[in-house]
Design an enzyme around this catalytic site. Sequence first.
Site, PDB file in Angstrom:
ATOM      1  CB  CYS A  38       4.024   3.727   0.766  1.00  0.00           C
ATOM      2  SG  CYS A  38       3.990   4.679  -0.732  1.00  0.00           S
ATOM      3  CD  GLU A  75       2.730  10.374   4.468  1.00  0.00           C
ATOM      4  OE1 GLU A  75       1.636  10.166   3.795  1.00  0.00           O
ATOM      5  OE2 GLU A  75       3.891   9.563   3.949  1.00  0.00           O
TER       6      GLU A  75
END
Length: 177
Positions: free
Chosen positions: A67, A115
């Site tokens: 990620c 996020e």
Amino acid sequence: MIRRIVELVDARGTTLGECPVEEAHQPPGRLHRAFSIMLFDEQDRVLLQRRALSKSRFPGLWANTCCSHPAAGEDVAESAAKRLDEEMGLHVGELREVGTFVYQALDGRGAAEHEFDHVLMGDLDSSAELSPDREEIEELAWLPYSELVSDAASRPERYAPWIPGVLALIDRARSAN
């Protein structure tokens, strides 16, 4: 030190601007674009990483294969493929985006995540040579997907806080096929 810039977005993913990654991760966190990759092998196992103990956010927790954050204006899939190469020396075929979700979490060490996460799936032969960047990754493991879902539900403290959202989108994509 390279100063990384992230793309600030609203809850629909519309670009609002940009800021340094360190600023985006100051509590309570500024909503910014990110991606999470899950790679599956031919036995329906997923490649997981345990985040390096030196990471500034959620160190030592298990997370998806890889990620990160795309640069402002960068194509998410291209950025994800580049990051797989940087973190693990991996070159995979197609990464398929299966959806997005928003999450927010504090890590208890003075950092935050907020996020707009793009979830991507891909395939990887289990015999592929892995060369993890030890500044990013403490450990790698292949785990049957069904075991990951069960373990993440029963022992969430072992996993990064974005894992439930990632798994929900993966489950939806897998059931649609």
